[in-house]
Design an enzyme around this catalytic site. Structure first.
Site, PDB file in Angstrom:
ATOM      1  N   VAL A 118       0.846  -1.203   0.000  1.00 32.52           N
ATOM      2  CA  VAL A 118       0.000   0.000   0.000  1.00 32.52           C
ATOM      3  C   VAL A 118       0.881   1.253   0.000  1.00 32.52           C
ATOM      4  O   VAL A 118       0.657   2.206  -0.765  1.00 32.52           O
ATOM      5  CB  VAL A 118      -0.967  -0.013   1.219  1.00 32.52           C
ATOM      6  N   CYS A 119       1.925   1.232   0.832  1.00 32.71           N
ATOM      7  CA  CYS A 119       2.840   2.393   0.905  1.00 32.71           C
ATOM      8  C   CYS A 119       3.494   2.651  -0.448  1.00 32.71           C
ATOM      9  O   CYS A 119       3.701   3.812  -0.842  1.00 32.71           O
ATOM     10  CB  CYS A 119       3.947   2.143   1.928  1.00 32.71           C
ATOM     11  N   THR A 120       3.832   1.601  -1.149  1.00 33.29           N
ATOM     12  CA  THR A 120       4.481   1.743  -2.458  1.00 33.29           C
ATOM     13  C   THR A 120       3.561   2.490  -3.421  1.00 33.29           C
ATOM     14  O   THR A 120       3.983   3.413  -4.118  1.00 33.29           O
ATOM     15  CB  THR A 120       4.856   0.346  -3.006  1.00 33.29           C
TER      16      THR A 120
END
Ligand code: BEZ
Length: 230
Positions: A44-46
């Site tokens: 998700v962070c990516t």
């Protein structure tokens, strides 16, 4: 320490992918979007960092600097940035704080022990050029944030500052805005809102977005030239 809206954004010095960052000095006269990520090399962070990298021009237009945070070190962030470029098609050019000692995460209350003892949740702080915290959001690790909404929020805050208006539900740039109830002097209303306003109720008065310029009237002398020459 709880950080409320209107609090001074605490200053700090921390390592980042762009070297040591001292928040207040780095911010200069800009708005700042400070946002945390639970961990490097997570899906998700990516996607979030890739999306924000694509919005670079939008943040610049709004005089806003972007500062990400994750609790891994600079070497890890640097390797991750390569992955983000490869998978999301965008180069992360804003700094990512390497908050290995949790100094900034703790200062800003980004670690919620009942969610996770050591990793940050997805916090957002919008800080104005006077270093005041103007908006915050907190999302769990499992939900990616909506950065178009964050831009919309920045637009709303900036419009409030420049024109003494508030923005209604789902407002976006160009839509009608709300005149704050404290403005009651009719002369001031006409000066401030030359496009006029409509009062749906005495407490609900709407006016066209004052940041949208009216289309330019045709220049009559230019028109005469065109006719004469044509
Ligand atoms: C993610 O960024 O994909 C993620 C990070 C921590 C927990 C769950 C998801």
């Amino acid at each position: 320490m709880s950080l409320n809206l209107g609090s001074l954004a605490p200053d700090f010095v921390q390592s980042s992918t762009a070297g040591l960052i001292e928040l207040h000095r780095w911010a200069g006269g800009s708005w700042v979007l400070l946002f945390s990520h639970p961990k490097d090399f997570t899906p998700v962070c990516t996607t979030e960092l890739g999306y924000v990298a694509k919005l670079k021009g939008e943040f610049e237009k709004r005089n806003a600097k972007v500062l990400a945070l994750s609790v891994d070190d600079v070497a890890s962030h640097t390797a991750w940035v390569k992955d983000i470029e490869e998978t999301q098609g965008a180069r992360v050019t804003f700094p990512i704080l390497a908050d290995v000692d949790r100094k900034v995460s703790t200062l800003y209350g980004m670690i919620h022990p009942q969610a996770n003892d050591t990793l940050t949740v997805r916090s957002v702080f919008i800080i104005d050029p006077n270093r005041k915290i103007r908006a915050t959001l907190t999302y769990p690790a499992s939900s990616g944030r909506n950065f178009d909404e964050i831009l919309r929020l920045l637009d709303s805050l900036q419009l409030t500052d420049s024109h003494q208006v508030a923005t209604p539900a789902n407002w976006k740039h160009g839509d009608e805005v709300v005149i704050v109830p404290s403005l009651t002097d009719v002369r001031v209303l006409h000066e401030k809102f030359p496009k006029g306003y409509r009062a749906v109720k005495p407490y609900l008065r709407l006016t066209p977005d004052p940041s949208v310029k009216a289309p330019e009237a045709p220049n009559p002398s230019r028109f005469r030239e065109d006719v004469a020459g044509g």
